[in-house]
Scaffold this active site. Structure first.
Site, PDB file in Angstrom:
ATOM      1  N   HIS A  18       0.839  -1.197   0.000  1.00  0.00           N
ATOM      2  CA  HIS A  18       0.000   0.000   0.000  1.00  0.00           C
ATOM      3  C   HIS A  18       0.878   1.253   0.000  1.00  0.00           C
ATOM      4  CE1 HIS A  18      -3.066  -2.665   2.328  1.00  0.00           C
ATOM      5  NE2 HIS A  18      -3.067  -2.927   1.041  1.00  0.00           N
ATOM      6  N   ASP A 115      -7.012   5.414   1.367  1.00  0.00           N
ATOM      7  CA  ASP A 115      -7.117   4.184   0.599  1.00  0.00           C
ATOM      8  C   ASP A 115      -8.321   3.393   1.090  1.00  0.00           C
ATOM      9  OD1 ASP A 115      -6.300   2.858   2.915  1.00  0.00           O
ATOM     10  OD2 ASP A 115      -4.239   2.590   2.235  1.00  0.00           O
TER      11      ASP A 115
END
Length: 407
Positions: A18, A115
């Site tokens: 990520h 996110d």
């Protein structure tokens, strides 16, 4: 706004897969578009040398803040990676709110970018009056599934792995039921209901930034270009990878070993950063760039896929969880830069089948054809990021939007 600049706050959930695209997005916005970024990071290992090296490589307009780790024993032993991520994010929310409040007292923010695992912070953005954007570090195809999931689950009441016909989403390759994302496979689970709730809330975002490029998924790109009141604007800004290896990468012992191997003779095997055989971080980008690598045996995590595509390395897919089976279907049936071993009815793949597919790429008739096909998306990826390219133009469009917004 003074100097025609903007200041954004980013929130990244745990995991190098990520963090890498998030830091690259932040770096690109700072260096190319003169955007100031405050990057809030949930790290699962804040002392990891690779993590620290990545932070050190950030440009001066990106201010990285590592959020406190969860209290001891707050995450159940043996919890799944997804559960660990969500609990870590939830633990960090008070610290995120304090940081954003402090930022707003000192500077003017244009947007808050989260996110998908940081979705609980969306409500906080609303309370602070910050436009909230989603950074989606997976392909268009996975996003299309998210957007259509609420309708899809109503159309079929059984278990998706038993679906008699492939799912056909607008512009996407046909997707077998067993290749749909992991949360959809367990209708009675908390994960299933949480996933559907998240999918219904995507329409509330100000915009969605996607780590892909139009040329990789042209069929899905076309419907996403059309304005649609049912969903926010979608911007393909990728591929986002690290452009230059860090010093840690360049001096890694694996590269010295690769130097001693013949050109195009090595199969690189990696199944991501959750659970592992090698207990140190491998410099994947440096490995994939090496002349001795012919093939990447991968779990099809999207960051790994993007790094392989941008280096023109063919893949063999062994997806494990999350959206990785969906990615494998896209790469095999859509982009055609990947081969996928056949599974048994149980879902397992035998070692003989894996060996057969690897030999097809290393020695067989498929060898040159797959390598040639892998070069096409590699070249398209480079062009997408150049001035005038599809991803460059999409980035300029959303940057102009941010520069007109001030909180």
């Amino acid at each position: 706004m003074e100097g025609n600049t903007a200041h954004l706050a980013f929130l990244c959930s745990p995991g190098m897969s990520h963090l890498i695209p998030f830091t690259q997005l932040a770096s690109q916005l700072a260096e190319v578009h003169n955007i100031a970024i405050t990057l809030l990071i949930n790290s699962d290992n804040p002392t990891n040398p690779a993590y620290l090296s990545l932070l050190k490589s950030l440009p001066h307009r990106v201010d990285a803040i590592t959020l406190p780790v969860p209290p001891p024993n707050s995450i159940p032993e043996g919890a799944s990676p997804m559960t660990q991520i969500i609990l870590t994010v939830l633990s960090s929310l008070p610290h995120v709110q304090n940081t954003l409040t402090d930022l707003l007292s000192k500077t003017r923010l244009s947007a808050f970018v989260i996110d998908i695992f940081s979705f609980p912070a969306k409500e906080m953005a609303g309370d602070l009056g910050l436009p909230c954007y989603l950074f989606y570090p997976s392909p268009y195809t996975a996003l299309a599934l998210n957007l259509h999931a609420p309708e899809l689950v109503k159309s079929y009441q059984g278990t998706f792995k038993d679906l008699p016909e492939p799912v056909k989403l607008p512009g996407c390759v046909p997707i077998s039921g067993s290749d749909l994302v992991e949360p959809l496979q367990y209708r009675d689970s908390e994960m299933y209901h949480g996933f559907l709730q998240l999918c219904t809330q995507l329409s509330e975002m100000k915009g969605i930034l996607v780590n892909t490029y139009e040329e990789l998924e042209p069929g899905v790109a076309e419907p996403f270009k059309e304005p649609n009141e049912a969903r926010p604007p979608i911007y393909a800004l990728g591929p986002l990878t690290r452009p230059i290896e860090t010093e840690v990468d360049q001096n890694h012992e694996s590269l010295a070993w690769l130097d001693s191997q013949p050109d195009k003779s090595v199969v690189y095997v990696s199944f991501g950063s959750w659970g592992y055989v090698v207990t140190s971080w491998a410099p994947q980008l440096a490995i994939l760039k090496h002349k001795s690598i012919r093939l990447f045996l991968t779990h099809c995590g999207w960051s790994s896929v993007i790094e392989s595509i941008t280096n023109g390395v063919p893949m063999v897919a062994l997806p494990l969880h999350a959206e990785q089976r969906l990615n494998a279907a896209l790469l095999t049936d859509g982009a055609k830069v990947c081969l996928r071993p056949k599974e048994l009815n149980s879902g397992l793949v035998t070692k003989d089948e894996i060996a057969r597919v690897i030999k097809c790429v290393m020695e067989g008739e498929e060898r040159e054809a797959l390598k040639q096909r892998a070069n096409e998306p590699k070249n398209a990826a480079a062009n997408a990021l150049l001035e005038g390219g599809s991803s460059y133009k999409a980035t300029v469009k959303v940057v102009e939007e941010w520069k007109e917004t001030v909180v």
